[in-house]
Structures are given as C-alpha cells and as structure tokens.
Design an enzyme around this catalytic site. Structure first.
Site, mmCIF file in Angstrom:
data_model
loop_
_atom_site.group_PDB
_atom_site.id
_atom_site.type_symbol
_atom_site.label_atom_id
_atom_site.label_comp_id
_atom_site.label_asym_id
_atom_site.label_seq_id
_atom_site.Cartn_x
_atom_site.Cartn_y
_atom_site.Cartn_z
ATOM 1 N N LYS A 154 1.246 -46.590 48.983
ATOM 2 C CA LYS A 154 2.375 -45.704 48.673
ATOM 3 C C LYS A 154 2.872 -45.042 49.944
ATOM 4 C CE LYS A 154 5.191 -43.282 46.072
ATOM 5 N NZ LYS A 154 6.081 -42.873 47.188
ATOM 6 N N ASP A 182 5.104 -49.405 49.159
ATOM 7 C CA ASP A 182 5.992 -49.072 48.046
ATOM 8 C C ASP A 182 6.586 -47.691 48.275
ATOM 9 O OD1 ASP A 182 7.310 -48.743 45.665
ATOM 10 O OD2 ASP A 182 5.524 -48.776 44.400
ATOM 11 N N ASP A 219 11.813 -53.281 42.418
ATOM 12 C CA ASP A 219 11.002 -52.901 41.256
ATOM 13 C C ASP A 219 11.860 -52.115 40.273
ATOM 14 O OD1 ASP A 219 9.180 -51.997 39.399
ATOM 15 O OD2 ASP A 219 8.058 -50.739 40.770
ATOM 16 N N LYS A 256 7.458 -55.871 35.403
ATOM 17 C CA LYS A 256 6.467 -55.185 34.580
ATOM 18 C C LYS A 256 6.768 -55.438 33.114
ATOM 19 C CE LYS A 256 5.822 -51.625 38.112
ATOM 20 N NZ LYS A 256 5.902 -50.200 38.477
#
Length: 329
Positions: free
Chosen positions: A108, A139, A193, A217
C-alpha cells in the site's frame, strides 16, 4: 439468476464482526453478513459507507454463492500475493512472515497522512525481505494526481515494480499517466481496480486504453459468473483480488481465479492474514504461496463467538432489504 425472497435471505442471515490485526480502511473490525443457502454459504460485505445500489452487486454475489454455487474450475489451486498495509518500514518483515511461500507482495502506498518518503521506505523494506527475485506491486487506491503519480512511480521504479495499481482515481487520468510514463521512459505497467469495480461502465478502461492490467473482484461485480464475463470482454490480463472478506467470501475469489482460462498474475487473495479471527478454523490462507480450491462452511461455535451485537444485526438486516430493492430482476 433466480432470486430468493428477502424473507428467505433474512432467515438465512448471520452477522459477524471479525477483529483485524492491522487497521484497514479506518476500522479494526470487519463486519460481514453470511447466508446459509441451499448451495452453500455466501458472504455480503460491502464496506459500511457503500449505498444500497452499489451494495446490491455484493448481495447478488452472495446469492450466487449460496443459491447457485460456482462454475466449473480449470485448476485446483491458485497463486497468491502477500499484502503489506501502510505500516512503518520496520514492521514489513513481521507482516510478510504471515504469508507462507508467497513470492509476490502488494504494498500500500499513497496512504492519507503519509508521505512518499514513507512509501519508498516501505517498498525498499519489502524488497529487502522478499529478495531480488520476488515480484512487488504497489497500490495507491487513486491517491495521486497524474503529476504526483509520475513523480512517485519514477522514484519507486528502481525497486522493480510488477505494476502500480489504481494510481489515479479517474479513468482519463490513468490514460494520461500511461502516456506520460511512456514519454519519460518509465517502464511500469498500470493496473485498474476501482475504475473497473466501482465505475458504471467497467469497459471504459478498455475504450480509453487506460490500463495494462485489470484487477477484478467478485463481490463488487455481482458474482463469479459476471466477473468471468467482465474478464473475457475487457481483453486485458486479469489479476483476481479480494475485498477484505472472511474465508467464505475468499472462497468465491478462489473459485473465480480457478475458473479463468488464463491466470498470468498471482492473485490478491491472501488478505485473511490481516484478520485475527475467522468463521472457520482452517482459514483460506496460502500454503507454499497458493490457495486450494474448496468450499467453506462456517463453524457454529465461531459464528456465535464473533456474532455482531443485536443492534448491528438489525442494521445489516435493513441493509440487505435496501440492497435487495436494487437487484436486477
């Protein structure tokens, strides 16, 4: 998809509050609703701030699992990455020690209240712990402007990035960033994403040539079958990822990864390691860097131990009913 009625869903509902070992998205407990359906257990866990319309896709995913089951798998295990939250660099080794055999790590970055210096230290520590042959992806969760992203990626690139995930919020900015990276000779892939799982049109990423990789996802896209359709139509290499689910929800992500024709990247399905509790004793966690494909049935004593308070259960019942109103018929 045939829908059970809302009363059937409420009758099958169990709500749990699972403690996390690392604060994530501003919470230290993860609340999710679980349904005991005729075909298995499904998980409904949209983050607390999500409105009913967006939450309805997560409800559709839970109904698919509990009432319809999963499509046929083409592999019996899937590789996974370790996840490094926005911890201090000296905590990285402790975090990575939880992940058995993983050779890819997602780190992250762009955390609110932190600096690029913090990001560089965290990624550098990850490289030291993982070694020179491991893959590292970062990310940003849309935390940078195009200019900030260009500067950050230029400084992070020497650590050998597999890709940078959602560096900017807008799809148009992702497209502009890819052009800027190419012009500056920075050879780092861009992954989308939130631009896929939260956008009204997930295929806009493809239309604008805004990403090299699609992070997909199950829950935000309404289930395994719909995620497979998106993966096929978006025509980008796919990374399967999770949304901080219990082992019940994680099993749906594994089923999706197992059903994909091609699986070029390690999956972001190792986030059970961020929990201090689960609804099964044998959690869906990586062994030797992989997850086996299997069904998950919660253990009654763990459902009782981690049951949410009565007022939170009522809150989730209302949430199920509100989301149900937005399900496609």
């Amino acid at each position: 998809m045939n829908l059970p009625g809302p009363d059937n869903l409420i009758a099958a509902l169990h709500v749990v509050s699972l403690p996390l070992n690392t604060r994530f998205r501003g919470v230290d407990h993860r609340e999710v609703a679980l349904f005991d359906g005729p075909s298995g257990w499904g998980e409904f866990g949209p983050f607390l701030e999500y409105a009913p319309e967006e939450s309805s896709r997560w409800l559709a995913a839970a109904i698919e699992t509990g009432w319809h089951g999963f499509p046929e798998a083409v592999r019996d295990s899937v590789p996974v990455n370790a996840t490094v939250p926005a911890v201090a660099d000296h905590e990285v080794e402790y975090v990575l020690a939880r992940y058995d055999g993983c050779r890819t790590a997602k780190v992250k970055v762009a955390e609110r209240g932190q600096s690029l210096t913090d990001d560089l230290a965290r990624v550098a520590a990850t490289r030291v712990v993982m070694g020179p042959d491991a893959r590292i992806r970062v990310d940003a969760n849309g935390g940078w402007t195009v200019d900030d992203a260009l500067d950050a990626i230029a400084q992070l690139a020497p650590y050998g990035l597999e890709y940078v995930e959602q560096p900017c919020t807008r799809v148009e900015d992702l497209a502009a960033l890819r052009v800027a990276l190419a012009r500056n000779g920075i050879d780092v892939l861009v992954a989308a994403d939130e631009s896929i799982r939260k956008a009204e049109d997930p295929f806009r990423v493809k239309e604008l040539d805004a990403a090299d990789v699609a992070v997909v996802k199950v829950a935000p896209l309404g289930g395994v079958r719909n995620a497979l359709r998106v993966a096929e139509q978006i025509e980008l290499p796919v990374v399967v990822s999770s949304a901080l689910e219990s082992s019940v929800g994680m099993s749906a992500g594994v089923a999706f990864a197992a059903a994909l024709p091609d699986l070029p990247f390690a999956c972001g399905l190792g986030t059970i390691e961020l929990f201090d509790a689960d609804v099964v004793t044998d959690s869906v966690v990586p062994h030797d860097g992989s997850l086996s494909v299997r069904t998950v049935t919660p253990e009654p004593e763990l459902l009782d131990r981690w049951a949410a308070s009565p007022d939170r259960i009522q809150w989730w019942k209302r949430r199920v009913q509100d989301a149900y109103m937005h399900l496609p018929r």
